[in-house]
Design a protein around this motif. Structure first.
Motif, mmCIF file in Angstrom:
data_model
loop_
_atom_site.group_PDB
_atom_site.id
_atom_site.type_symbol
_atom_site.label_atom_id
_atom_site.label_comp_id
_atom_site.label_asym_id
_atom_site.label_seq_id
_atom_site.Cartn_x
_atom_site.Cartn_y
_atom_site.Cartn_z
ATOM 1 N N GLN A 32 0.845 -1.197 0.000
ATOM 2 C CA GLN A 32 0.000 0.000 0.000
ATOM 3 C C GLN A 32 0.883 1.250 0.000
ATOM 4 N N GLU A 33 0.621 2.130 -0.948
ATOM 5 C CA GLU A 33 1.371 3.384 -0.945
ATOM 6 C C GLU A 33 1.171 4.142 0.363
ATOM 7 N N SER A 34 0.015 3.975 0.964
ATOM 8 C CA SER A 34 -0.271 4.689 2.218
ATOM 9 C C SER A 34 0.684 4.288 3.338
ATOM 10 N N PHE A 35 1.196 3.056 3.288
ATOM 11 C CA PHE A 35 2.177 2.613 4.292
ATOM 12 C C PHE A 35 3.352 3.586 4.315
ATOM 13 N N TRP A 36 3.851 3.935 3.136
ATOM 14 C CA TRP A 36 5.014 4.809 3.012
ATOM 15 C C TRP A 36 4.652 6.278 3.207
ATOM 16 N N LEU A 37 3.533 6.675 2.640
ATOM 17 C CA LEU A 37 3.139 8.074 2.741
ATOM 18 C C LEU A 37 2.835 8.479 4.183
ATOM 19 N N ASP A 38 2.302 7.538 4.967
ATOM 20 C CA ASP A 38 2.043 7.823 6.374
ATOM 21 C C ASP A 38 3.345 8.112 7.133
ATOM 22 N N LEU A 39 4.421 7.432 6.735
ATOM 23 C CA LEU A 39 5.711 7.641 7.405
ATOM 24 C C LEU A 39 6.285 9.012 7.087
ATOM 25 N N ALA A 40 5.967 9.525 5.907
ATOM 26 C CA ALA A 40 6.478 10.834 5.497
ATOM 27 C C ALA A 40 5.577 11.976 5.928
ATOM 28 N N ASP A 41 4.339 11.664 6.313
ATOM 29 C CA ASP A 41 3.356 12.673 6.698
ATOM 30 C C ASP A 41 3.527 13.021 8.173
ATOM 31 N N THR A 42 4.005 14.217 8.446
ATOM 32 C CA THR A 42 4.278 14.594 9.838
ATOM 33 C C THR A 42 3.011 14.718 10.671
ATOM 34 N N THR A 43 1.854 14.806 10.020
ATOM 35 C CA THR A 43 0.595 14.937 10.765
ATOM 36 C C THR A 43 -0.052 13.581 11.061
ATOM 37 N N TYR A 44 0.455 12.509 10.438
ATOM 38 C CA TYR A 44 -0.217 11.224 10.580
ATOM 39 C C TYR A 44 -0.039 10.624 11.978
ATOM 40 N N ALA A 45 1.064 10.906 12.622
ATOM 41 C CA ALA A 45 1.352 10.288 13.922
ATOM 42 C C ALA A 45 0.202 10.481 14.899
ATOM 43 N N GLN A 46 -0.383 11.679 14.914
ATOM 44 C CA GLN A 46 -1.473 11.935 15.844
ATOM 45 C C GLN A 46 -2.653 11.008 15.575
ATOM 46 N N ARG A 47 -2.961 10.770 14.306
ATOM 47 C CA ARG A 47 -4.058 9.855 13.983
ATOM 48 C C ARG A 47 -3.714 8.427 14.409
ATOM 49 N N PHE A 48 -2.458 8.061 14.252
ATOM 50 C CA PHE A 48 -2.015 6.739 14.693
ATOM 51 C C PHE A 48 -2.227 6.578 16.192
ATOM 52 N N PHE A 49 -1.816 7.571 16.957
ATOM 53 C CA PHE A 49 -1.970 7.493 18.409
ATOM 54 C C PHE A 49 -3.437 7.532 18.816
ATOM 55 N N ASP A 50 -4.229 8.300 18.104
ATOM 56 C CA ASP A 50 -5.667 8.323 18.388
ATOM 57 C C ASP A 50 -6.278 6.939 18.205
ATOM 58 N N ASN A 51 -5.837 6.219 17.188
ATOM 59 C CA ASN A 51 -6.345 4.865 16.947
ATOM 60 C C ASN A 51 -5.926 3.903 18.050
ATOM 61 N N VAL A 52 -4.697 4.077 18.545
ATOM 62 C CA VAL A 52 -4.220 3.197 19.617
ATOM 63 C C VAL A 52 -4.933 3.508 20.926
ATOM 64 N N ASN A 53 -5.511 4.691 21.038
ATOM 65 C CA ASN A 53 -6.226 5.079 22.248
ATOM 66 C C ASN A 53 -7.427 4.187 22.551
ATOM 67 N N GLN A 54 -7.765 3.328 21.609
ATOM 68 C CA GLN A 54 -8.890 2.419 21.826
ATOM 69 C C GLN A 54 -8.671 1.518 23.040
ATOM 70 N N TYR A 55 -7.425 1.389 23.472
ATOM 71 C CA TYR A 55 -7.162 0.549 24.641
ATOM 72 C C TYR A 55 -7.692 1.171 25.919
#
Length: 409
Positions: free
Chosen positions: A183-206
């Motif tokens: 998935q191109e999104s795999f790589w683009l997410d790593l380059a997107d400085t704003t994506y980290a917050q969305r990643f952490f928001d998703n992990v907040n499900q715990y």
């Protein structure tokens, strides 16, 4: 006293302290966590293990945090025998922790070679799966050239990792990476400085976890050790500030739980010093203005890191305002007297006293009378709280006893 904290916010904040440099933030740990998470999902990892995977990835280079040379070395793909040193240091820092101890073994083995040629002697599936995943994720992130377009690099990066499957890396982990990285999104997410917050928001499900004050003290003690190892002159500084702050808070009528909270603030007050090069911390000559500006950022980073942790608003202020002064001329926020809570004033006094009574690269050890003279001069110039300073010197024997007892335990 109970803190309701999203664990991911705690780990994200602690991880951020490992990324500090005077040139900005690298986010290596964050990206390693994102890559590890994708690989874990691709391998259908159980949810409980996936959670531990993410937390471990966020702290995987904990053992290198106090050494700038080590941190630079780890940003090179080609590994040396010494690459295992920081993994062992990280393991030793965490292994006895009731809260973070669960991560220790995984950190210890996160650079083990799949073929068994590492010092541990473990090979193949003997190496914990979490460690095997983080090894691949860590090395992938190191291969990314931030000056080049990310999608133009994916082929060469994958080829490099695949060539070492069965040697450095687990072939099954590499296969999982090949799947999820299509998935191109795999790589683009790593380059997107704003994506980290969305990643952490998703992990907040715990959800939230209830931490008592002793749980947080345990974690703070670990990071205080890392902070104080940044210079040979600060071997016990954070712990000294913590003990003195707690004692002075007791004299002000703080409850036992509140005294522990201010102890946490004392332990973490210099967390931002991980952004300051060792050569500045140990410079024998007077700092030039540009160098002092670099030093000043440490209190700012302490605040910005701690404020990310749920219910840490007060602790963040107590910890980070230790260079603010009553006349409003302190740094980095230039707080006025009416904005400085008693806890912040206590930590400021404790920090100054501890610094003045410890060896420093730029001066010889001061006598007790010299320390007292300096601190009362600061009182007269409306820098620090007179009542707290009077309490400190009125109880100087007790304070010195506390510090000496802490040093020898």
């Amino acid at each position: 006293m109970v803190y309701n904290i999203h664990p991911i916010n705690l780990f994200r904040a602690l991880s951020l302290s490992l990324e500090l440099s005077n040139g900005g933030l690298s986010h290596h740990h964050w990206r390693t966590a994102m890559i590890s998470s994708r690989i874990g999902r691709s391998m259908n990892m159980m949810e409980s293990q996936h959670e531990i995977l993410v937390y471990t990835a966020l702290l995987h280079d904990l053992g290198a945090a106090s050494s700038w040379d080590e941190r630079v070395k780890l940003r090179t793909f080609e590994v040396e025998d010494t690459i295992y040193d920081h993994a062992e240091v990280g393991y030793r820092l965490l292994k006895d922790s009731p809260i973070l101890g669960v991560l220790a073994v995984y950190i210890r083995h996160h650079h083990d070679f799949y073929d068994g040629s590492s010092p541990s002697g473990l090979m193949g599936s003997e190496i914990p799966l979490i460690s095997r995943i983080i090894n691949v994720a860590d090395r992938l992130d190191v291969l990314i050239d931030e000056e080049k377009y990310i999608l133009g690099q994916k082929g060469s990066i994958l080829s490099r990792l695949e060539s070492l499957g069965g040697i450095y890396f687990d072939p099954e982990v590499i296969a999982a990476l090949q799947t999820c990285s299509q998935q191109e999104s795999f790589w683009l997410d790593l380059a997107d400085t704003t994506y980290a917050q969305r990643f952490f928001d998703n992990v907040n499900q715990y959800g939230y976890t209830r931490f008592n004050v002793d749980d947080i003290l345990d974690i703070a003690e670990i990071f205080a050790k890392i902070i104080d190892q940044t210079s040979s002159f600060t071997g016990a500084h954070s712990r000294n500030v913590a003990m003195i702050s707690s004692f002075l808070a007791g004299l002000e009528g703080y409850s036992e739980e509140e005294c522990k909270a201010i102890q946490i603030a004392g332990l973490l007050h210099d967390l931002g010093k991980l952004a300051v090069p060792k050569q500045l911390l140990e410079k024998t000559e007077k700092l030039v203005p540009r160098e002092f500006d670099i030093i000043k950022q440490h209190a700012y980073y302490t605040y910005r890191i701690l404020e990310q942790i749920d219910e840490f608003e007060v602790i963040a202020e107590w910890a980070a305002y230790h260079h603010e002064t009553l006349d409003g001329r302190g740094y980095p926020f230039r707080m006025q007297e009416d904005r400085l809570k008693m806890g912040s004033r206590i930590v400021a006094v404790a920090d100054i006293f501890a610094a003045l009574t410890e060896d420093r690269s730029y001066r010889s050890l001061l006598s007790p009378s010299e320390v007292k003279k300096i601190m009362y001069s600061m009182v007269r110039h409306n820098k620090i709280d007179k009542k707290i300073v009077k309490n400190l010197f009125k109880n100087l024997d007790c304070v010195n006893h506390l510090v000496q007892t802490k040093i020898h335990t």
